[in-house]
Design a protein around this motif. Structure first.
Motif, mmCIF file in Angstrom:
data_model
loop_
_atom_site.group_PDB
_atom_site.id
_atom_site.type_symbol
_atom_site.label_atom_id
_atom_site.label_comp_id
_atom_site.label_asym_id
_atom_site.label_seq_id
_atom_site.Cartn_x
_atom_site.Cartn_y
_atom_site.Cartn_z
ATOM 1 N N PRO A 51 8.380 9.445 -5.342
ATOM 2 C CA PRO A 51 7.954 8.360 -6.243
ATOM 3 C C PRO A 51 8.736 7.065 -6.069
ATOM 4 O O PRO A 51 8.236 5.988 -6.396
ATOM 5 N N GLY A 52 9.936 7.133 -5.541
ATOM 6 C CA GLY A 52 10.752 5.926 -5.396
ATOM 7 C C GLY A 52 10.647 5.282 -4.025
ATOM 8 O O GLY A 52 11.465 4.415 -3.683
ATOM 9 N N THR A 53 9.628 5.671 -3.255
ATOM 10 C CA THR A 53 9.494 5.168 -1.883
ATOM 11 C C THR A 53 9.431 3.649 -1.821
ATOM 12 O O THR A 53 10.111 3.018 -1.004
ATOM 13 N N LEU A 54 8.611 3.041 -2.677
ATOM 14 C CA LEU A 54 8.425 1.598 -2.619
ATOM 15 C C LEU A 54 9.715 0.842 -2.918
ATOM 16 O O LEU A 54 9.960 -0.238 -2.372
ATOM 17 N N LYS A 55 10.559 1.414 -3.796
ATOM 18 C CA LYS A 55 11.822 0.753 -4.141
ATOM 19 C C LYS A 55 12.791 0.744 -2.965
ATOM 20 O O LYS A 55 13.701 -0.091 -2.903
ATOM 21 N N ASN A 56 12.590 1.671 -2.048
ATOM 22 C CA ASN A 56 13.514 1.801 -0.919
ATOM 23 C C ASN A 56 13.102 0.981 0.302
ATOM 24 O O ASN A 56 13.789 1.022 1.326
ATOM 25 N N LEU A 57 11.976 0.273 0.186
ATOM 26 C CA LEU A 57 11.522 -0.534 1.319
ATOM 27 C C LEU A 57 12.472 -1.700 1.559
ATOM 28 O O LEU A 57 12.935 -2.345 0.621
ATOM 29 N N SER A 58 12.741 -1.974 2.813
ATOM 30 C CA SER A 58 13.601 -3.103 3.159
ATOM 31 C C SER A 58 12.803 -4.404 3.095
ATOM 32 O O SER A 58 11.571 -4.392 3.038
ATOM 33 N N ARG A 59 13.503 -5.515 3.129
ATOM 34 C CA ARG A 59 12.820 -6.820 3.126
ATOM 35 C C ARG A 59 11.924 -6.979 4.341
ATOM 36 O O ARG A 59 10.832 -7.518 4.238
ATOM 37 N N ALA A 60 12.426 -6.525 5.471
ATOM 38 C CA ALA A 60 11.638 -6.638 6.709
ATOM 39 C C ALA A 60 10.354 -5.827 6.606
ATOM 40 O O ALA A 60 9.277 -6.291 7.005
ATOM 41 N N GLU A 61 10.445 -4.621 6.071
ATOM 42 C CA GLU A 61 9.254 -3.773 5.925
ATOM 43 C C GLU A 61 8.244 -4.403 4.979
ATOM 44 O O GLU A 61 7.033 -4.393 5.236
ATOM 45 N N LEU A 62 8.729 -4.947 3.877
ATOM 46 C CA LEU A 62 7.835 -5.619 2.934
ATOM 47 C C LEU A 62 7.213 -6.862 3.561
ATOM 48 O O LEU A 62 6.020 -7.136 3.378
ATOM 49 N N LYS A 63 8.022 -7.609 4.302
ATOM 50 C CA LYS A 63 7.524 -8.842 4.929
ATOM 51 C C LYS A 63 6.412 -8.547 5.930
ATOM 52 O O LYS A 63 5.335 -9.151 5.872
ATOM 53 N N TRP A 64 6.679 -7.605 6.845
ATOM 54 C CA TRP A 64 5.691 -7.329 7.888
ATOM 55 C C TRP A 64 4.449 -6.637 7.330
ATOM 56 O O TRP A 64 3.326 -6.931 7.764
ATOM 57 N N SER A 65 4.619 -5.742 6.368
ATOM 58 C CA SER A 65 3.461 -5.078 5.748
ATOM 59 C C SER A 65 2.621 -6.084 4.981
ATOM 60 O O SER A 65 1.379 -6.069 5.034
ATOM 61 N N GLY A 66 3.287 -6.979 4.237
ATOM 62 C CA GLY A 66 2.576 -7.996 3.476
ATOM 63 C C GLY A 66 1.829 -8.954 4.385
ATOM 64 O O GLY A 66 0.666 -9.306 4.123
ATOM 65 N N LEU A 67 2.472 -9.377 5.475
ATOM 66 C CA LEU A 67 1.810 -10.283 6.418
ATOM 67 C C LEU A 67 0.599 -9.610 7.052
ATOM 68 O O LEU A 67 -0.470 -10.224 7.187
ATOM 69 N N ALA A 68 0.748 -8.344 7.433
ATOM 70 C CA ALA A 68 -0.371 -7.604 8.030
ATOM 71 C C ALA A 68 -1.526 -7.491 7.038
ATOM 72 O O ALA A 68 -2.700 -7.651 7.406
ATOM 73 N N ALA A 69 -1.215 -7.226 5.761
ATOM 74 C CA ALA A 69 -2.255 -7.065 4.741
ATOM 75 C C ALA A 69 -3.010 -8.370 4.503
ATOM 76 O O ALA A 69 -4.242 -8.377 4.397
ATOM 77 N N VAL A 70 -2.273 -9.474 4.413
ATOM 78 C CA VAL A 70 -2.914 -10.777 4.214
ATOM 79 C C VAL A 70 -3.821 -11.102 5.397
ATOM 80 O O VAL A 70 -4.969 -11.545 5.230
ATOM 81 N N ALA A 71 -3.312 -10.859 6.619
ATOM 82 C CA ALA A 71 -4.110 -11.125 7.813
ATOM 83 C C ALA A 71 -5.356 -10.249 7.858
ATOM 84 O O ALA A 71 -6.440 -10.706 8.232
ATOM 85 N N LEU A 72 -5.216 -8.979 7.458
ATOM 86 C CA LEU A 72 -6.360 -8.060 7.459
ATOM 87 C C LEU A 72 -7.435 -8.527 6.478
ATOM 88 O O LEU A 72 -8.628 -8.561 6.816
ATOM 89 N N ALA A 73 -7.029 -8.889 5.264
ATOM 90 C CA ALA A 73 -7.988 -9.338 4.256
ATOM 91 C C ALA A 73 -8.697 -10.609 4.703
ATOM 92 O O ALA A 73 -9.928 -10.733 4.582
ATOM 93 N N LEU A 74 -7.940 -11.574 5.227
ATOM 94 C CA LEU A 74 -8.533 -12.828 5.678
ATOM 95 C C LEU A 74 -9.412 -12.608 6.915
ATOM 96 O O LEU A 74 -10.425 -13.286 7.092
#
Length: 289
Positions: A51-74
Motif C-alpha cells: 500500500p505504501g508503494t506510491l510514497k516510496n517513488l523517487s522524484r525521477a520516477e514520478l517525473k518520468w512517469s508523469g511526463l510519459a502519461a501527459v505525452a500519452l494522453a496528448l
C-alpha cells in the motif's frame, strides 16, 4: 521470449484501429476508458501487495512517469482529432514518424545515429509510405489534421523515451498502473471539456471498449512498456510500425475492408528495415541507453 512478447504486443496494438472503428463510442471516450481500466488493472495488484508503494517513488520516477502519461494522453487527443480532419492514410503515416522523432531527439542529445540505423529507419518508413500512400491533404482543414498527426507522432516518441527512463527502476505493473491512471485523468478532463459521453453508451460499445482495453492497452502498450527495460526506445518504436500492416490485415479479415495495394510490400519493407536496425543495435548493445 522477447520475440514472442513483441509479436503479442504488435497484434495487440494492431487490433486497436479495427476495434475502435467498430465501437459505437467517441474516440476520446474510448481512450479514457482504456486508460482508466488499464490503470486499475495494472495498479491494483501493486497497491494490494504494498500500500505504501506510491510514497516510496523517487522524484525521477514520478517525473518520468508523469511526463510519459501527459505525452500519452496528448498523443491520443492529437491522433484522434487528426483522423477526423485529414485522411486516415496521412494521419497514420505522420503518427508513425514516431521512430524518426526518437532518432531526432537522440541526435539532439548528442547520440548521432549510425548510418546503418538511418538506413533501416528509411527502409521502414518507405514501407509505411507503400501501405498508406502518405496522402497529405492540401486544404486548410486537412493541413490542421496533418499537423496534429505529426504532433501525435512526436508525443508518442516522448511517451516512449520517458517510459524507457522510468522503466530503469520501476516494475512494469507499477509504471503502467501509474502512467495509465494519470493519462486517464487528463483524458477525463478532455472528455468533459469536449462534452463526450462517458456512461450512457450502447451495450455493444462497452464490449468494444473492453476488447480494445485488453488487446491494445493491457497486451499492446503494456508489453511494449515491459520491453523498454531491455530494448532501446528506437527499436520498440520501429516494432510499433508493424501496427500499420497488422491493422490493415485485421480490418480486412474482420471488417471486410479492402487492403491497401501496398500492404504486403510495405510489410516486407518494415520488417527489412527493422532487421537492419536490430542488427545495428545488436553491435552496440540492444538497449542503446
Amino acid at each position: 521470449m522477447i520475440l514472442l512478447l513483441a509479436v503479442v504486443g504488435i497484434l495487440g496494438v494492431s487490433a486497436s484501429g479495427p476495434i475502435m472503428a467498430a465501437t459505437a463510442a467517441p474516440a476520446l471516450t474510448i481512450a479514457f476508458w482504456r486508460n482508466a481500466i488499464g490503470g486499475v488493472a495494472m495498479g491494483t495488484p501493486v497497491l494490494l501487495r504494498n500500500p505504501g508503494t506510491l510514497k516510496n517513488l523517487s522524484r525521477a520516477e514520478l517525473k518520468w512517469s508523469g511526463l510519459a502519461a501527459v505525452a500519452l494522453a496528448l498523443h491520443f487527443a492529437c491522433f484522434v482529432t487528426s483522423v477526423k480532419l485529414t485522411s486516415v492514410a496521412a494521419a497514420t503515416a505522420l503518427v508513425c514518424l514516431q521512430a524518426a522523432w526518437i532518432a531526432l531527439f537522440q541526435w539532439t542529445r548528442g547520440h548521432r545515429p549510425a548510418r546503418a540505423l538511418l538506413l533501416g529507419l528509411g527502409i521502414s518508413l518507405a514501407g509505411v509510405v507503400a501501405i498508406t500512400g502518405f496522402d497529405v491533404g492540401g486544404s486548410g482543414r486537412a493541413l490542421t489534421g496533418d499537423i496534429l498527426a505529426l504532433a501525435g507522432g512526436a508525443l508518442a516518441a516522448v511517451y516512449t523515451l520517458a517510459g524507457s527512463k522510468a522503466r530503469r527502476s520501476m516494475s512494469t505493473t507499477l509504471y503502467t498502473g501509474l502512467c495509465y491512471s494519470i493519462a486517464a485523468l487528463l483524458l477525463l478532463v478532455m472528455c468533459l471539456v469536449a462534452r463526450q459521453p462517458l456512461i450512457h453508451l450502447p451495450p455493444e460499445a462497452w464490449w468494444g471498449i473492453l476488447a480494445v482495453t485488453v488487446a491494445a492497452q493491457l497486451l499492446g502498450h503494456t508489453i511494449f512498456n515491459h520491453l523498454l527495460a531491455t530494448i532501446s526506445p528506437l527499436v520498440v518504436s520501429m516494432m510499433i510500425l508493424l501496427e500499420i500492416p497488422g491493422a490493415a490485415l485485421l480490418a480486412g479479415f474482420f471488417l471486410g475492408e479492402t487492403l491497401p495495394a501496398g500492404t504486403y510490400a510495405g510489410l516486407a519493407l518494415i520488417i527489412a528495415g527493422l532487421a537492419v536496425v536490430v542488427l545495428q543495435q545488436g553491435r552496440s548493445g540492444l538497449t542503446g541507453k
